[in-house]
Design an enzyme around this catalytic site. Structure first.
Site, short mmCIF file in Angstrom:
data_model
loop_
_atom_site.label_atom_id
_atom_site.label_comp_id
_atom_site.label_asym_id
_atom_site.label_seq_id
_atom_site.Cartn_x
_atom_site.Cartn_y
_atom_site.Cartn_z
N ASP A 6 0.85 -1.20 0.00
CA ASP A 6 0.00 0.00 0.00
C ASP A 6 0.88 1.24 0.00
O ASP A 6 1.52 1.56 1.00
CB ASP A 6 -0.92 -0.03 1.23
N ASP B 46 -3.78 4.10 2.80
CA ASP B 46 -5.16 3.90 3.27
C ASP B 46 -5.40 2.51 3.84
O ASP B 46 -6.51 2.18 4.24
CB ASP B 46 -6.17 4.19 2.15
N GLU C 80 -9.83 -21.03 -14.00
CA GLU C 80 -10.14 -21.48 -12.65
C GLU C 80 -11.36 -22.39 -12.79
O GLU C 80 -12.49 -21.92 -12.87
CB GLU C 80 -10.46 -20.32 -11.70
N ASP D 129 -2.24 -1.31 -3.52
CA ASP D 129 -2.58 -0.60 -4.75
C ASP D 129 -1.58 -0.93 -5.85
O ASP D 129 -0.57 -1.62 -5.63
CB ASP D 129 -2.65 0.91 -4.50
N ASP E 215 -11.97 -16.31 -13.85
CA ASP E 215 -12.63 -16.68 -12.62
C ASP E 215 -13.86 -17.55 -12.90
O ASP E 215 -14.62 -17.28 -13.83
CB ASP E 215 -13.06 -15.40 -11.89
#
Length: 563
Positions: free
Chosen positions: A41, A45, A288, A49, A227
């Protein structure tokens, strides 16, 4: 399994010309999964990211991986940590901007690291523009036809269309209120109610995903991890189905599930294969697909379909020599039969980390997770020892391997997450009966004495990190002989040097409690028994743990070179 491939040592630019058949990069690549919100990060926050990924690309290059796979970073309400996408062609502000993505991609390619992005085609977010239009439209409308809307059963449609259960627990159907305020149709969501399933019999849906694929391919991505690749098509008529208690919710143990593994998915992936083939650089599709057998999974990677499929049968195999020999044989045979490489994987963002899972002493179905009240909790030192041996075995196998962020640090599953801190929808949908997947998603440690262990300069972390992260941080292991990080570096370097990804496996006769094989000039032995076993002659290239003389201890693996 044999291959004419040269191992992925050159790491060519993504914009290369197509490789010769059988020499594509994805056949032998070691691919590192990044779960962006838990990697690094830079904004402060408490949520990882894209800039954080860019900042640590040198660490990944030093580790020795060939590619990275990013879990979803697209725009999303984050009801399921990004697997509920509201805009497939934009970056969620939590993670940055499209410019941040382009910079990360360029910097990865400059280091010879390819980039695979997650694609979620089974369902969208309920905040997606299409679904919001559907809610405002009438039954039978074009807008509703993009999703699985159905009339309910019962005198007034008060019962769901069938008895299907959500993967996250509870019914797989939610009833909507029509624009005039009356109770209306039901929509299907195999996961959370905030994730309505698309209707893949609709050509408009198919064309939209062609557009999405092109958007990211045009930006230069090297492939897609798809996915729920086995879930897009549902059986005609949506027949009732009783899901066995304690079976894997994603379908890895069952055959003939009306919403998993339907024949119609293959037509979709043939279409995608043709589209991806228009681009240079051997762009890849990875499925997947949780299916009962290696033979069934191999159907997803026939020559005109996807390029890889996760080997969940291997991931779910218990710590047992004979069981592992069997699943390796089955995998190599099944994938070779369709001209595809086998993939190997031990951990990801949906399963208990293998540094804990391999030491569990009670059944733990996929997705249930482990927590303070779980039976058969692992003994940490046993789990880590087995995890190191398991990875040493896996990275010696021919084909492509996947690593999950933090496993190179030996991270275990985080068990003691307070209920009020948990965020997985499974925890809430089952009223705390299943802990879910938060334990494998805790932000990873980079610096032992820094706030949030270097994950975030502010000390913020979207899931609480345990105190033991300090001893497992990257800087506490880097350059330290015998550390798990240095083990992974050694394994990846030796795997590349000896061309193991493109090699051929030859079993060696051994004790029933030992897995032993040759791959090229490397002999691999793993001791699953309680007593040490004598090693043959050879020079130790890498070992998963310490040993003296020529006796290999329990739960330990070694690579030996001839001479």
């Amino acid at each position: 399994m044999t291959s004419t491939n040269t191992d992925a040592t050159t790491r060519p630019d993504a914009a290369q010309l197509p490789a010769l058949p059988g020499s594509e990069w994805w056949r032998t690549a070691v691919i590192y999964q990044i779960y962006p919100r838990s990697f690094a990060d830079l904004s402060g926050d408490g949520i990882g990211d894209l800039a954080g990924i860019t900042a640590h690309l040198d660490d990944l290059r030093d580790l020795g991986v060939d590619a990275i796979w990013l879990s979803p970073f697209q725009r999303s309400p984050q009801k399921d940590a990004g697997y509920d996408v509201s805009d497939y062609c934009d970056v969620d502000p939590l993670f940055g901007t499209l410019d941040d993505f382009d910079e990360m991609l360029a910097q990865a390619h400059a280091r010879g690291i390819r980039v695979i992005v997650d694609l979620v085609p089974n369902h969208s977010s309920d905040q997606h523009e299409w679904f919001q239009q559907a809610l405002k439209s009438a039954p039978g409308s074009r807008e509703r036809a993009r999703y699985m809307f159905r009339d309910g059963k019962g005198e007034n449609g008060e019962l769901p269309p069938n008895n299907w259960e959500s993967v996250f627990g509870g019914p797989a159907w939610t009833r909507v209120t029509e624009p005039d305020g009356t109770p209306g149709q039901w929509y299907l969501h195999l996961f959370d109610p905030s994730q309505p399933d698309f209707d893949w019999t609709n050509e408009e849906v198919r064309e939209e995903f062609r557009r999405i694929l092109r958007f990211w391919l045009d930006r230069g991505v090297d492939g897609f991890r798809v996915d729920v690749a086995h879930g897009l098509v549902k059986a005609e008529g949506l027949p009732d189905y009783h899901h066995p208690e304690n079976a894997d919710a994603m379908g890895g143990e069952e055959a003939d599930v009306p919403y998993w593994g339907q024949e119609g998915v293959h037509e979709i992936y043939r279409d995608w294969h043709r589209l991806v083939a228009e681009y240079d650089g051997d762009r890849a599709l990875c499925a997947e697909a949780w299916l009962p057998t290696a033979e069934k999974t191999a159907l997803w990677v026939r020559p005109d379909e996807m390029h890889q499929a996760f080997n969940f049968n291997y991931l779910e195999t218990k710590w047992d020599a004979q069981a592992l020999r069997r699943v390796i044989d089955e995998s190599l045979a099944a994938y070779a039969a369709v001209g595809a490489p086998s993939t190997w994987v031990l951990s990801n963002h949906d399963v208990v980390r293998h540094a804990s899972r391999l030491a569990l002493t009670a059944e733990n179905p996929q997705g249930h997770g482990i927590g303070p009240d779980s039976p058969g909790k692992p003994i940490p030192e046993v789990g880590l020892r087995r995890a190191r041996a398991a990875t040493t075995l896996m990275l010696a196998l021919p084909g492509s391997s996947y690593l999950y962020q933090g496993e190179e640090l030996g991270l275990p599953e985080v068990i003691d997450i307070p209920g009020e801190a948990r965020q997985d929808p499974t925890w809430f949908r089952t009223n705390g009966e299943r802990y879910g997947r938060d334990g494998c998603r805790v932000p990873i440690p980079w610096t032992a004495d820094a706030p949030a262990y270097g994950f975030s300069a502010t000390g913020a972390s979207w899931l609480p990190q345990p105190a033991e992260w300090a001893t497992l941080a990257r800087d506490a292991q880097n350059g330290v002989e015998g550390s798990t990080l240095e083990l992974y570096k050694s394994l990846l370097a030796a795997r590349r040097e000896h061309g193991l990804g493109a090699g051929t496996l030859e079993w060696i006769e051994s004790d029933p409690e030992v897995v032993a094989f040759r791959n090229g000039d490397i002999t691999v032995l793993v001791n699953f028994g309680e007593k040490p076993v004598e090693l043959p002659a050879g020079t130790v290239v890498v070992a998963s743990g310490p040993f003296e003389g020529n006796l290999l201890p329990t739960d330990t693996a070694v690579w030996l070179a001839e001479g």
